[in-house]
Scaffold this motif. Sequence first.
Motif, PDB file in Angstrom:
ATOM      1  N   PHE A 100       0.754  -1.234   0.158  1.00 14.03           N
ATOM      2  CA  PHE A 100       0.053  -0.373   0.095  1.00 14.03           C
ATOM      3  C   PHE A 100       0.846   1.015   0.449  1.00 14.03           C
ATOM      4  N   ILE A 101       1.907   1.263   0.790  1.00 12.73           N
ATOM      5  CA  ILE A 101       2.968   2.166   0.554  1.00 12.73           C
ATOM      6  C   ILE A 101       3.444   2.735  -0.881  1.00 12.73           C
ATOM      7  N   SER A 102       3.720   1.528  -1.407  1.00 10.21           N
ATOM      8  CA  SER A 102       4.022   1.373  -2.934  1.00 10.21           C
ATOM      9  C   SER A 102       3.013   2.712  -3.730  1.00 10.21           C
ATOM     10  N   ARG A 103       1.678   1.124  -3.937  1.00  9.83           N
ATOM     11  CA  ARG A 103       0.490   1.849  -4.279  1.00  9.83           C
ATOM     12  C   ARG A 103       0.292   3.944  -4.268  1.00  9.83           C
ATOM     13  N   PHE A 104       0.031   3.737  -3.206  1.00  8.78           N
ATOM     14  CA  PHE A 104      -0.536   4.916  -2.525  1.00  8.78           C
ATOM     15  C   PHE A 104       0.631   6.517  -2.980  1.00  8.78           C
ATOM     16  N   SER A 105       2.137   6.017  -2.741  1.00  4.31           N
ATOM     17  CA  SER A 105       2.672   7.109  -3.063  1.00  4.31           C
ATOM     18  C   SER A 105       2.999   6.873  -4.621  1.00  4.31           C
TER      19      SER A 105
ATOM     20  N   GLU B 298      -9.386  -1.757   6.149  1.00  5.66           N
ATOM     21  CA  GLU B 298      -8.726  -0.764   7.277  1.00  5.66           C
ATOM     22  C   GLU B 298      -7.104  -0.675   7.402  1.00  5.66           C
ATOM     23  N   LEU B 299      -7.162  -1.732   7.171  1.00  2.93           N
ATOM     24  CA  LEU B 299      -5.450  -1.474   6.441  1.00  2.93           C
ATOM     25  C   LEU B 299      -5.112  -0.685   5.915  1.00  2.93           C
ATOM     26  N   GLU B 300      -5.662  -0.801   4.393  1.00  3.82           N
ATOM     27  CA  GLU B 300      -5.486  -0.077   3.388  1.00  3.82           C
ATOM     28  C   GLU B 300      -5.693   1.282   3.394  1.00  3.82           C
TER      29      GLU B 300
ATOM     30  N   ALA C 269      -2.271   7.204   5.919  1.00  6.28           N
ATOM     31  CA  ALA C 269      -0.941   7.884   6.786  1.00  6.28           C
ATOM     32  C   ALA C 269       0.541   8.927   6.358  1.00  6.28           C
ATOM     33  N   ILE C 270       0.319   8.830   4.731  1.00  8.31           N
ATOM     34  CA  ILE C 270       1.304   8.893   3.142  1.00  8.31           C
ATOM     35  C   ILE C 270       1.004  10.243   2.840  1.00  8.31           C
TER      36      ILE C 270
ATOM     37  N   HIS D 208       7.047  10.542  -4.214  1.00  9.25           N
ATOM     38  CA  HIS D 208       8.387   8.956  -3.841  1.00  9.25           C
ATOM     39  C   HIS D 208       8.460   9.418  -2.843  1.00  9.25           C
ATOM     40  N   ARG D 209       8.635  10.257  -2.328  1.00  9.02           N
ATOM     41  CA  ARG D 209       9.668  10.543  -1.027  1.00  9.02           C
ATOM     42  C   ARG D 209       9.276   9.210   0.352  1.00  9.02           C
ATOM     43  N   ILE D 210       8.542   8.721   0.130  1.00  8.04           N
ATOM     44  CA  ILE D 210       8.254   7.953   1.265  1.00  8.04           C
ATOM     45  C   ILE D 210       9.137   6.412   1.110  1.00  8.04           C
TER      46      ILE D 210
END
Length: 515
Positions: A326-331, A361-363, A369-370, A337-339
């Motif tokens: 999810f970090i990769s997808r939403f960034s 919920e996790l998604e 957060a991002i 791309h800073r995350i």
Amino acid sequence: MSSRILIVDDDPVQRRLLKAAAERAGYETELFQDGAAALDRLTSPGASVDAVVLDLMMPEMSGLEVLERLAGAEIAVPVIVQTGHGGIETVVQAMRAGAFDFVVKPVSPERLALSLRNALKAMSSPVAPRLKGNGSGFASIVAASPAMDRVVSLAQRAAASGIPVVLEGESGVGKEMVARAIQVESARRGKPFVTVNCGAIPENLVESILFGHEKGAFTGASERHAGKFKEADGGTLFLDEVGELPPDIQVKLLRAVQTGEIETVGARLPKKVDIRLISATNKDLIAEVKAGRFREDLYYRLNVFPIHIPALRKRKEDIPQLVRHFISRFSSAIGSHRISGIAPEAMALLTAHDWPGNIRELENAIHRAIVLSDGKRLTCDLFPQIAAQLPGYKLGAADASGEAGLVAIDTNGPVQRSYRDVSRDEADAQAHADVTAPQPAPPMEPSYPSVSAITPDGEVRRIAELEEELIRFALLFYGGQMSEVARRLGIGRSTLYRKLKDYAIDPDHPNREAA
């Protein structure tokens, strides 16, 4: 050149099994029987090591101590920890100490290979990798747990035929994703995939939406509507929350499944349709049948190939994989791309949470957060709602760097200990000042029922009664972790499952009375 993997385990049998699995996946291996020797290798000048597989329970120096030493020496090699003892608390400590991933003994070669592949990808990319979520079909399912391996295996078998499938599981576990994967991997790939949420349609419109209507069939029918069955002709129809269908619609659905014909509202003749039917439910359909709310004949028509998708709290191994996905997808989606990843303390926080809303919920938590993050990685302070739901934990005040940490509250005294990112000097000072400080733990133990061997009349109880009560107690005590329950009770998992069936015990709700 193949990657080099260090395997650290005091059990020679485990070392050989891990070595065989890693080399079968194409990696070079080095074996160590204790943490001190592995640390010497990792801290030696010019050490070329790409990943470490580390046992947590070892004599002299535990896996957690090895992780702490690596963090102190600022060695950034990804570490996959193995655990066969303890519960989720041990895993949380390992993730907080910087572990990249964790596996449960005995780990399958496929699971180990996947974890190593993800770890090496993460180290080679400045942004968290998409992991297993690339492409379509079953390759789009992000999972690492044995439970989800079984789901995918069953779904692959179902995809090879046109058999009706029922996907069971709580809301948010990914039933629609599995249904789409079955469609993509089946002979109907490229054909329509039509989704209907049966619980979201007003009761007076269900028949028209599913089976269509002719112009003028009823008041307000100003034009002809084909219906979802006709839209899915040649492809797959996914009926989500099929247990919500009204009884009269269940009759028409039964006819459609039996004959391949639908009766359009207002039409004189039935119409032929060719569909693959996949249903999903978060209800116990057997209980619905017994209660008279779901037709028994329809149940047996739909439930030819049931696949149960476990809740996220039952497969915690998937959480780190999903978080990075999810970090990769939403960034990428928000153009940021800073995350570069997530702090170990934040990963430990997310792993400890039970996620009643499951993957959905996790998604949403990661997405939020991002959006809020101003740093290069996600930290604990970006998940205040999650921290608030964990007993005994709260977010501490932000430190000089602006990052808040988790604070474990000790109810036996006023002392509070912060678990946030600290510098090496701060960590050393804290270690000398508080050598005997306890590990973070919830302040209040959950309330467990006692197991008594004496009846209220003062007689000794029957063995069967005690056995049933002890199994219920163990399920509560170990949070439904079936492998741990079986191991602690001294029985095999197959025996445990048989006894659950014999005593009508629901492993998700063991404290309820048997039906």
